[in-house]
Structure formats: structure tokens, C-alpha cells
Write a protein that holds these residues in place. Structure first.
Motif, PDB file in Angstrom:
ATOM      1  N   TYR A  32       6.569  -4.081  10.007  1.00 15.44           N
ATOM      2  CA  TYR A  32       7.784  -3.500   9.426  1.00 15.44           C
ATOM      3  C   TYR A  32       7.601  -3.345   7.920  1.00 15.44           C
ATOM      4  O   TYR A  32       7.013  -4.230   7.271  1.00 15.44           O
ATOM      5  CB  TYR A  32       8.994  -4.408   9.691  1.00 15.44           C
ATOM      6  CG  TYR A  32       9.455  -4.368  11.120  1.00 15.44           C
ATOM      7  CD1 TYR A  32      10.322  -3.374  11.566  1.00 15.44           C
ATOM      8  CD2 TYR A  32       9.037  -5.340  12.032  1.00 15.44           C
ATOM      9  CE1 TYR A  32      10.753  -3.338  12.883  1.00 15.44           C
ATOM     10  CE2 TYR A  32       9.452  -5.313  13.356  1.00 15.44           C
ATOM     11  CZ  TYR A  32      10.310  -4.301  13.767  1.00 15.44           C
ATOM     12  OH  TYR A  32      10.723  -4.259  15.068  1.00 15.44           O
ATOM     13  N   LYS A  37      15.943   2.184   9.995  1.00 18.67           N
ATOM     14  CA  LYS A  37      15.925   1.933   8.545  1.00 18.67           C
ATOM     15  C   LYS A  37      14.744   1.021   8.151  1.00 18.67           C
ATOM     16  O   LYS A  37      14.424   0.891   6.994  1.00 18.67           O
ATOM     17  CB  LYS A  37      17.262   1.354   8.078  1.00 18.67           C
ATOM     18  CG  LYS A  37      17.605  -0.010   8.608  1.00 18.67           C
ATOM     19  CD  LYS A  37      18.917  -0.447   7.968  1.00 18.67           C
ATOM     20  CE  LYS A  37      19.502  -1.731   8.495  1.00 18.67           C
ATOM     21  NZ  LYS A  37      18.659  -2.814   8.807  1.00 18.67           N
ATOM     22  N   ASP A  38      14.146   0.360   9.141  1.00 17.48           N
ATOM     23  CA  ASP A  38      12.957  -0.464   8.884  1.00 17.48           C
ATOM     24  C   ASP A  38      11.754   0.157   9.584  1.00 17.48           C
ATOM     25  O   ASP A  38      11.395  -0.237  10.685  1.00 17.48           O
ATOM     26  CB  ASP A  38      13.146  -1.885   9.445  1.00 17.48           C
ATOM     27  CG  ASP A  38      14.179  -2.650   8.672  1.00 17.48           C
ATOM     28  OD1 ASP A  38      14.239  -2.466   7.447  1.00 17.48           O
ATOM     29  OD2 ASP A  38      14.918  -3.429   9.293  1.00 17.48           O
ATOM     30  N   ARG A  86       7.130  -6.337   5.288  1.00 15.17           N
ATOM     31  CA  ARG A  86       8.189  -7.343   5.118  1.00 15.17           C
ATOM     32  C   ARG A  86       7.730  -8.701   5.598  1.00 15.17           C
ATOM     33  O   ARG A  86       6.994  -8.806   6.567  1.00 15.17           O
ATOM     34  CB  ARG A  86       9.417  -6.943   5.924  1.00 15.17           C
ATOM     35  CG  ARG A  86      10.282  -5.955   5.190  1.00 15.17           C
ATOM     36  CD  ARG A  86      11.418  -5.526   6.053  1.00 15.17           C
ATOM     37  NE  ARG A  86      12.081  -6.646   6.721  1.00 15.17           N
ATOM     38  CZ  ARG A  86      13.044  -6.508   7.612  1.00 15.17           C
ATOM     39  NH1 ARG A  86      13.456  -5.312   7.947  1.00 15.17           N
ATOM     40  NH2 ARG A  86      13.605  -7.544   8.169  1.00 15.17           N
ATOM     41  N   ASN A 115       9.369  -2.476   4.021  1.00 13.59           N
ATOM     42  CA  ASN A 115      10.637  -2.470   3.282  1.00 13.59           C
ATOM     43  C   ASN A 115      10.828  -1.116   2.585  1.00 13.59           C
ATOM     44  O   ASN A 115       9.998  -0.208   2.739  1.00 13.59           O
ATOM     45  CB  ASN A 115      10.703  -3.647   2.298  1.00 13.59           C
ATOM     46  CG  ASN A 115       9.615  -3.561   1.248  1.00 13.59           C
ATOM     47  OD1 ASN A 115       9.016  -2.508   1.048  1.00 13.59           O
ATOM     48  ND2 ASN A 115       9.370  -4.678   0.588  1.00 13.59           N
ATOM     49  N   GLU A 116      11.876  -1.014   1.769  1.00 16.42           N
ATOM     50  CA  GLU A 116      12.183   0.280   1.129  1.00 16.42           C
ATOM     51  C   GLU A 116      11.027   0.770   0.265  1.00 16.42           C
ATOM     52  O   GLU A 116      10.805   1.965   0.113  1.00 16.42           O
ATOM     53  CB  GLU A 116      13.432   0.183   0.225  1.00 16.42           C
ATOM     54  CG  GLU A 116      14.655  -0.496   0.795  1.00 16.42           C
ATOM     55  CD  GLU A 116      14.511  -2.008   0.750  1.00 16.42           C
ATOM     56  OE1 GLU A 116      14.348  -2.555  -0.354  1.00 16.42           O
ATOM     57  OE2 GLU A 116      14.562  -2.631   1.835  1.00 16.42           O
ATOM     58  N   LYS A 117      10.274  -0.198  -0.295  1.00 13.27           N
ATOM     59  CA  LYS A 117       9.160   0.196  -1.177  1.00 13.27           C
ATOM     60  C   LYS A 117       7.898   0.535  -0.375  1.00 13.27           C
ATOM     61  O   LYS A 117       6.845   0.801  -0.942  1.00 13.27           O
ATOM     62  CB  LYS A 117       8.830  -0.963  -2.120  1.00 13.27           C
ATOM     63  CG  LYS A 117       9.898  -1.254  -3.139  1.00 13.27           C
ATOM     64  CD  LYS A 117       9.370  -2.337  -4.078  1.00 13.27           C
ATOM     65  CE  LYS A 117      10.491  -3.029  -4.806  1.00 13.27           C
ATOM     66  NZ  LYS A 117      10.121  -4.386  -5.198  1.00 13.27           N
ATOM     67  N   GLY A 118       8.001   0.449   0.930  1.00 12.81           N
ATOM     68  CA  GLY A 118       6.836   0.745   1.763  1.00 12.81           C
ATOM     69  C   GLY A 118       5.892  -0.437   1.905  1.00 12.81           C
ATOM     70  O   GLY A 118       4.771  -0.309   2.379  1.00 12.81           O
TER      71      GLY A 118
END
Ligand code: ATP
Length: 496
Positions: free
Chosen positions: A219, A210-211, A227, A221-224
Motif C-alpha cells: 500500500y 484511496k490507498d 505505508r 501513501n499520498e506521497k507514493g
């Protein structure tokens, strides 16, 4: 980093019961320390040097005044948050730890806030990069030979240094190529494919999670976006930092020893390395050379200068030794009774002292001080007219004459001297001194003399070792630029 002290004051309260009076250790000290410079805090014992340093470090709270690091006021900021490296005179190393661990120690709990990366992938990638240069790798391994033998530990260190990686990565690579004796082409290829396969499977696993990670193993995050993460340093990062700083202070080969197996100078280098490993913005050195013997002091002070130049870290160096301060500092602050008496480049302060204290403190051998008067436009010492000066009226003065101001008049008259060439003899000074003792010391001769108006421990004159001189009364010419006048009461300089 630029440092500013504004009216910095530290008062230690007295204790009536113990008959201890209040001490103003530092008294309204205002000072600018320019970015990247080496500043010497200089002065006699008890003048407030260490207290000033401890306030800079955040280890003592000022009674009043301000401390600024660039645009940030840090007067009340805790020591740990100031980004400072501190070195004391008694190296304060941990005796049970190796040099490596001593230097690494400040890093072990250090937290960094950075973009989160898959460190494992980074390590594998670095290992592959090493194996892509088999010739360079082979050369580093062969260079590690000691008495014709290749030792594993040595080879690891040489490879780590050559490829600028941690010793853990170097060890992984050497292990994978199956021992250092086997240098065959196929061993390199096999190892490289093994690391590459390992990296591929890691990448696959991570992109499915998921990461996911980007191509540089950060790594997302969901927005690309990458992190952020607060984390400790990895052992690879710690290793690189320890090795870099050990190289800088030249103790790489001592890393596995315990402090008790090192000389004083080496221990002090370790202490300096430990202070530098966190890349401080300010380095504070409190009498760092005072436990070293004379020869080592000279060497280590040059080392400190070199390290300071190479790193460009703003540095404050506390010493009571004027030779030390004069030799390595960009600027010095001469302190007395908690106050700054003069600030400037060492040579400028030496050549142009503001008062008798400064003139006496700087110079080795020290300046010779005589009681004298100014009258009729002349400086007089005893009954002798010493020097014409453009000062009117009568004044009681101290006359300071640097040891190197003196020239044997006979030698000058015989044409054996060098002073009078091109200089008008009417503007020179004159003084008659009874010479009792002659000490030869390398390029100079020191003459120990006597004069009824001399005030001080020892009248000492230095002249060129070519000069022929025997004990007895001698007439000297004086270089006017090395004669200073001070008011007898205030001890302030009288300029002329
Ligand atoms: P040295 O070269 O001897 O180390 P210094 O110039 O570093 O001297 P400081 O240690 O800063 O001097 O001391 C300045 C003055 O403050 C001295 O008179 C000292 O006795 C006094 N002092 C220092 N620390 C304390 C303290 N904790 N309590 C009371 N007085 C102190």
C-alpha cells in the motif's frame, strides 16, 4: 548476539523465623558469551546455574550487576522484550493443543511493524506461480502417495513443502484444479486463468481506492511511499514459520498429533521448535535432556548441537552432566557456590584445570586423588617416589591422576605396551596399586583398586582391553601429562 554478564549477583534473602539463611545463588559472575556459540553452564546442584539462566531470561531480577545483549543493557528489561527462546526440562507443552498449535502459539499474538501489503494479492500470486510449473506440481502430488493412494491432506503438505508456501495456499491450488486425481493439462490452465482473473480484478479495485498499491502489492501513501503498519502475522506467515522450524527439528510428520501421542524425545523437539519459532537472538536451555532415557539423551544432544549450528543462535545450555557439556559445547563455565571457577573450551578445561574442584568435576571415570607430598624434587605417595618435579622444598599436596594415565609396567617391559616408545622412562611416574576387581567394558578395561593414600569413592584405572591382567598388586607407569598437583589447603593447582 554477544552476551556480557558483569558482576552479576543474585541474593535470596533469609528468613529468621524459618531459620533460613541468606543465599548468594550467583556471586559476582562476569562472563562473555561470543555470538553464535553454544555455552554450557555446568556445575553441581545448587551452584547457581538455573538462577543465572533465569536472570538472562528476565524471569529473575539480579540483586546487582549488569546484563548486556550486544550494545544494549537489558538488566531491567522485561522478559518478553528480550527476544529469547526458552526450553525447560519438563517440555511444558499444552496438552489439549496439537503439535502445530503448540509451536504456532507464541506467534499468535506477535505484532510486527512492517510495510503494509495486500496479503490476499500475495496469496493469489503465489498460487499462480505454483500453477506455472505444472510438472513440478504433479510430481509433488504423486510423491505424496501413501499405499498407492493420494490423500488430500498429504498432497497439500507435499505441495506446500515443494513450493515453500503455506498449506492454505497449497490447499487453494489443489481445490481449484478440481481434486488431485484430475491432472489434465486443461485443469491447470483453467485454474491459472481463474486465479489470474481474480488477481486482475483485485488490482483494479485497489488502484481505484484511496490507498493504491504498487506492483509488489504494498500500500502506498499520498506521497507514493510504502505505508508502515503494526499488525499480527497472517496465517500464511505463521504456517511457513511453523513448517520451517518443524523441518529444522525434524517433526514435520507429527504436527497434527497431541503431545500425549509423542515420545519424550519428540516432545522435547516440539518444545525446542516452539522456542525457535520466533527466531530468538538467544536460546536458553535448562537441563533439556534430563527427562530422557540414556540413549535418547545422546541422540537429542547431538540434535541440539546440529540445530544450534544450523541456526547460529547464541545458546546457553544448563546441565549438571559433564559428559553432555563436554560433548556439545563450544565453551563451558564450571560454577561452584555461585561463582565461575573456570571458563574455556571443554578439552582445555579438562586438560588444564585450575583447581581440584574442576579436576574432580570433569572426567568420566573421575580423576583419582591421593594425599601426597613434594620433597627433594619428587612427588611421594605413601612411601613411593612417584614423579620427579622441578619444585623445591616440602609441600603437602593432593595428587590427581587421571584413570587413563596408568599403564601396566609389565606390559610395557614385555614390549606389549605402547607407551614407552620414544618416551624417556625416567620422566614417567610410577605407582603401585592393589587391584581388586576387573571390569571389561568395550575398548577399555576398568581396574578397581585400593591404595592407602587414595581419597575418594573408588580408585578406577582404565587400560587397553588387549592387556592381560589379574587381581593383585601391580606396578604402573604413569603418563606425566595426566598427573596434577594441588595445594592441600587451598586446593589450587601447583603447576610444574
Ligand atoms: P540444580 O542443578 O539443582 O537445579 P542450580 O545450579 O540450577 O541447581 P539454582 O537453582 O540456581 O542452582 O540455585 C542456587 C542456590 O540458590 C541454591 O542454593 C538454591 O537453594 C537457592 N535458591 C534458588 N532459588 C531460590 C529461591 N527462590 N529462594 C531462595 N533460595 C533459592
Amino acid at each position: 548476539m554477544e552476551i556480557r554478564l558483569v558482576k552479576l549477583t543474585k541474593t535470596f534473602p533469609g528468613d529468621e523465623k524459618k531459620n533460613v539463611s541468606e543465599t548468594k545463588a550467583v556471586d559476582s559472575l562476569t562472563l562473555n558469551i561470543e555470538n553464535g556459540t553454544l555455552l554450557g553452564l555446568l556445575g553441581p546442584s545448587g551452584c547457581g546455574k538455573s538462577t543465572t539462566l533465569y536472570m538472562l531470561a528476565g524471569l529473575k531480577d539480579p540483586t546487582s550487576g549488569e546484563i548486556w545483549f550486544d550494545d544494549e543493557e537489558v538488566t531491567n528489561l522485561e522478559a518478553e522484550k528480550r527476544g529469547i527462546g526458552l526450553v525447560f526440562q519438563n517440555y511444558a507443552l499444552y496438552p489439549h493443543m496439537t503439535v502445530y498449535k503448540n509451536i504456532a502459539f507464541p506467534l499468535t499474538n506477535l505484532k510486527v511493524y512492517t510495510e503494509k501489503r495486500c496479503e490476499k494479492a500475495v496469496r493469489i500470486q503465489k498460487a499462480i506461480a505454483i500453477l506455472e510449473e505444472p510438472e513440478r506440481l504433479r510430481k509433488a502430488v504423486l510423491e505424496s502417495q501413501c499405499d498407492g493412494k493420494i490423500k488430500k491432506e498429504n498432497a497439500v503438505l507435499y505441495v506446500a513443502k515443494e513450493f515453500h508456501v503455506s498449506r492454505f495456499i497449497a490447499a487453494d491450488v489443489l481445490k481449484e484444479i478440481g481434486g488431485i486425481a484430475k491432472n489434465e493439462e486443461s485443469a491447470y490452465k483453467d485454474a491459472k486463468s481463474k486465479f489470474a482473473a481474480h488477481l486482475e480484478s483485485l488490482k483494479k479495485r485497489l488502484s481505484a481506492s484511496k490507498d493504491p498499491i504498487d506492483e509488489a502489492f504494498y500500500y502506498l501513501n499520498e506521497k507514493g511511499e510504502r505505508r508502515m503498519d503494526t499488525r499480527r502475522l497472517t496465517r500464511d506467515e505463521i504456517d511457513s514459520l511453523v513448517r520451517d522450524v518443524s523441518r529444522l527439528v525434524q517433526i514435520e510428520e507429527l504436527l497434527e498429533r497431541k503431545p500425549s501421542e509423542l515420545s519424550g524425545g519428540q516432545q522435547q523437539r516440539v518444545a525446542i521448535a516452539r522456542a525457535l519459532v520466533k527466531k530468538p537472538k538467544l536460546l536458553l536451555l535448562d537441563e533439556p535432556l534430563s527427562n530422557l532415557d540414556a540413549r535418547l539423551r545422546l541422540k537429542t544432544r547431538e540434535e541440539i548441537r546440529r540445530i544450534q549450528r544450523e541456526t547460529g543462535i547464541t545458546t546457553v545450555f544448563v546441565t549438571h552432566d559433564q559428559d553432555e557439556a563436554m560433548a556439545i559445547c563450544d565453551r563451558i563455565v564450571l560454577m561452584k557456590d555461585g561463582k565461575s571457577r573456570q571458563v574455556g573450551k571443554p578439552q582445555d578445561v579438562y586438560r588444564d584445570p585450575n583447581d581440584l574442584f574442576v579436576a574432580k568435576f570433569l572426567g568420566n571415570p573421575p580423576i583419582n586423588v591421593f594425599e601426597g607430598i613434594v620433597d627433594d624434587g619428587y612427588v611421594h605417595i605413601g612411601g613411593e617416589k612417584v614423579l620427579p618435579v622441578p619444585i623445591e622444598g616440602y609441600r603437602e599436596v593432593f595428587v590427581g591422576i587421571r584413570p587413563e594415565a596408568f599403564l601396566l609396567e609389565d606390559a610395557e617391559k614385555d614390549g606389549k605396551g605402547t607407551f614407552l616408545q620414544g618416551i624417556d622412562p625416567t620422566v614417567c611416574g610410577h605407582l603401585t596399586v592393589d587391584i581388586e576387581q576387573i571390569q571389561a567394558s568395550g575398548k577399555d578395561i576398568a581396574l578397581i583398586g585400593n591404595h592407602p593414600s587414595f581419597v575418594g569413592d573408588q580408585l578406577k584405572i582404565t587400560i587397553d582391553s588387549e592387556a592381560q591382567v589379574s587381581p593383585g598388586v601391580h606396578s604402573f607407569l604413569l603418563r606425566p601429562s595426566k598427573i596434577y598437583l594441588f595445594d592441600r589447603k587451598t586446593e589450587e593447582r601447583i603447576r610444574f
